[in-house]
Design an enzyme around this catalytic site. Structure first.
Site, PDB file in Angstrom:
ATOM      1  N   ASP A  59      17.518  -9.315  79.760  1.00 17.91           N
ATOM      2  CA  ASP A  59      18.548 -10.009  78.968  1.00 17.91           C
ATOM      3  C   ASP A  59      18.546  -9.483  77.531  1.00 17.91           C
ATOM      4  O   ASP A  59      19.603  -9.281  76.921  1.00 17.91           O
ATOM      5  CB  ASP A  59      18.273 -11.515  78.921  1.00 17.91           C
ATOM      6  N   GLN A 118      10.296  -6.834  84.595  1.00 17.49           N
ATOM      7  CA  GLN A 118      11.715  -6.994  84.958  1.00 17.49           C
ATOM      8  C   GLN A 118      12.396  -5.635  84.863  1.00 17.49           C
ATOM      9  O   GLN A 118      11.815  -4.693  84.299  1.00 17.49           O
ATOM     10  CB  GLN A 118      12.389  -8.016  84.016  1.00 17.49           C
ATOM     11  N   ASP A 178      16.877 -12.779  91.604  1.00 18.37           N
ATOM     12  CA  ASP A 178      15.922 -13.728  92.171  1.00 18.37           C
ATOM     13  C   ASP A 178      16.044 -14.046  93.661  1.00 18.37           C
ATOM     14  O   ASP A 178      15.118 -13.832  94.420  1.00 18.37           O
ATOM     15  CB  ASP A 178      15.985 -15.047  91.390  1.00 18.37           C
ATOM     16  N   ARG A 203      21.880 -22.747  92.567  1.00 22.16           N
ATOM     17  CA  ARG A 203      20.522 -22.262  92.254  1.00 22.16           C
ATOM     18  C   ARG A 203      19.783 -21.952  93.555  1.00 22.16           C
ATOM     19  O   ARG A 203      20.182 -22.386  94.630  1.00 22.16           O
ATOM     20  CB  ARG A 203      19.749 -23.350  91.494  1.00 22.16           C
ATOM     21  N   GLU A 238      27.198 -17.444  83.183  1.00 21.39           N
ATOM     22  CA  GLU A 238      26.109 -16.578  83.658  1.00 21.39           C
ATOM     23  C   GLU A 238      26.593 -15.615  84.752  1.00 21.39           C
ATOM     24  O   GLU A 238      26.242 -14.445  84.767  1.00 21.39           O
ATOM     25  CB  GLU A 238      25.002 -17.494  84.190  1.00 21.39           C
TER      26      GLU A 238
HETATM   27  C1  GLC Z   1      17.512 -15.489  86.150  1.00 16.92           C
HETATM   28  C2  GLC Z   1      18.096 -14.157  86.567  1.00 16.92           C
HETATM   29  C3  GLC Z   1      17.415 -13.057  85.807  1.00 16.92           C
HETATM   30  C4  GLC Z   1      17.545 -13.316  84.310  1.00 16.92           C
HETATM   31  C5  GLC Z   1      17.072 -14.709  83.930  1.00 16.92           C
HETATM   32  C6  GLC Z   1      17.416 -15.069  82.507  1.00 16.92           C
HETATM   33  O1  GLC Z   1      16.178 -15.612  86.483  1.00 16.92           O
HETATM   34  O2  GLC Z   1      17.987 -13.967  87.940  1.00 16.92           O
HETATM   35  O3  GLC Z   1      17.953 -11.807  86.136  1.00 16.92           O
HETATM   36  O4  GLC Z   1      16.841 -12.363  83.592  1.00 16.92           O
HETATM   37  O5  GLC Z   1      17.680 -15.664  84.765  1.00 16.92           O
HETATM   38  O6  GLC Z   1      18.783 -14.954  82.269  1.00 16.92           O
END
Ligand code: GLC
Length: 413
Positions: free
Chosen positions: A37, A102, A158, A191, A382
């Protein structure tokens, strides 16, 4: 709102999510610094504040472990609105961090930022850190020449069906009771489910119990899967690092060679049944059974493959907006559940970087137009339903604002 007004809102999101040298992904749901991010946030900042853009990356790398790993979360300040927090990870560093990494997009974005705003001396200071991180991936996360993840959170995607073959084998008997916080912030239907969460925590427990011994986690941990997305990202990031080295007058032959070696290893990720690249469980050899946007990132890496191209074109035509995170023709497709179907502006932007490098301007423009449309209609959410464009997940999201500023409304991939 017109596009100039949206620009102003996007800048305001980045500024208001700034917690002093780093941004949080969104207020409430994600109150710390997240690795990839932040790299996108830096790209967004570079459109209006070059100094702040470099600072974002520097703060991220200030939490780099001695091993070279750059953790997926940095817990700069306490916040009990998130689970699992630093005490669950039990890493023991200052600042506290998670124990996994990540997607290594920093070098890709650092290069784009440098193209836009210069800052050569700051890039020079980051270069050895990025190189050490890429080396860490190579030493700690490789199997069959492919980059692997030891936890679905490490992939950044995820609950993608990519991880289903590995997830079924994770034993959850030792985790005990816990209280999720994410479903207090956003709709639970958008989620990951409880069975997924139990497994995520079992993997964290294994890491904590072995003192985050990365070799043990890779060799004996509950989960190890070859990740097409990180493999493709790292191929591109190593080539970008080699290009950065050249700009700096350094020798970039090492990362360039790493990229070539990874490209040669790609056949291990080729699923003959699907006739496509797919995630693969290292322990069992089992492949994921659907094509994900992770496999689509072959476009970012410049990997040419006619069958893959044909699949991706079909997948894209099955939806109205952007590249879906999972193939809409697959039984596992869920258009609003996180990484099981929705389209994510950040992934679209990475794919666009590849399309642009390949000179595929019409495809790049289509992807940009569709992504911009989602944001114009739904705001800086998002992720989005790729069928009808419904905005999903958290609002005022840093990376969506950054993607708007740096690419969707500008075209500077
Ligand atoms: C979730 C997403 C991930 C991201 C995080 C923060 O875990 O899957 O890719 O970095 O949220 O936005």
């Amino acid at each position: 709102m017109n596009d100039d007004e949206l620009d102003a809102v996007a800048r305001d999101i980045l500024i208001s999510n700034d917690r002093g040298g780093y941004t949080i992904p969104t207020d409430g749901l994600y109150p710390f610094q997240w690795n990839w991010d932040s790299a996108f946030a830096a790209w967004g900042f570079s459109t209006f504040d070059a100094h702040r853009a470099w600072t974002e990356l520097e703060t991220l790398f200030s939490a780099q472990w001695a091993t070279g790993m750059v953790p997926h979360i940095v817990f700069h300040k306490e916040d009990d609105g998130y689970f699992p927090g630093p005490e669950v990870w039990g890493v023991g560093t200052t600042p506290a961090t998670s124990g996994i990494s990540q997607p290594p997009v920093a070098a890709i974005l650092a290069r784009l930022i440098h193209d836009r705003v210069d800052g050569t001396e700051r890039l020079r200071a980051l270069y050895p850190k990025m190189l050490a991180w890429h080396r860490w991936w190579r030493e700690s996360r490789m199997a069959h020449g492919i980059t692997c993840v030891t936890h679905p959170w490490e992939s950044g995607r995820d609950n993608c069906p990519d991880w289903d073959p590995g997830m079924v084998n994770v034993d959850t008997s030792g985790i005990g009771p816990y209280q999720r916080r994410d479903t207090g912030h956003v709709d639970a239907a958008m989620r990951p489910g409880k069975a997924d969460y139990d497994r995520y925590l079992a993997m964290v427990k294994f890491g904590r119990d072995c003192g985050w011994d990365q070799k043990r986690i890779r060799d004996d941990g509950p989960f190890l899967m070859g990740d097409p997305a990180i493999t493709f990202i790292l191929i591109r990031a190593n080539r970008d690092l080699a290009a950065i080295a050249e700009t700096l007058g350094e020798d970039g032959s090492e990362p360039a060679a790493w990229a070539d070696e990874m490209e040669e290893a790609l056949p291990w990720l080729w699923n003959r049944d699907l006739q496509a690249y797919a995630a693969r469980d290292v322990r069992t050899g089992v492949f994921a059974s659907a094509i994900s946007s992770g496999a689509a990132l072959g476009l970012l890496a410049g990997v040419e493959n006619a069958q893959m191209e044909a699949h991706l074109a079909e997948m894209w035509d099955r939806v109205r907006y952007g590249i879906p995170s999972n193939d809409p023709a697959a039984p596992s497709f869920e258009p609003r559940r996180y990484w099981r179907g929705p389209t994510w502006p950040v992934v679209n932007a990475l794919i666009a970087v590849g399309l642009k490098s390949a000179g595929r301007d019409a495809d790049e423009a289509r992807l940009r137009r569709e992504t911009a449309e989602l944001i114009r209609q739904g705001g800086f959410f998002e992720y989005f339903d790729p069928m009808d464009g419904t905005a999903c997940g958290g609002n005022r999201f840093t990376w969506t604002a950054a993607i708007w500023l740096a690419w969707a409304n500008r075209g500077d991939a």
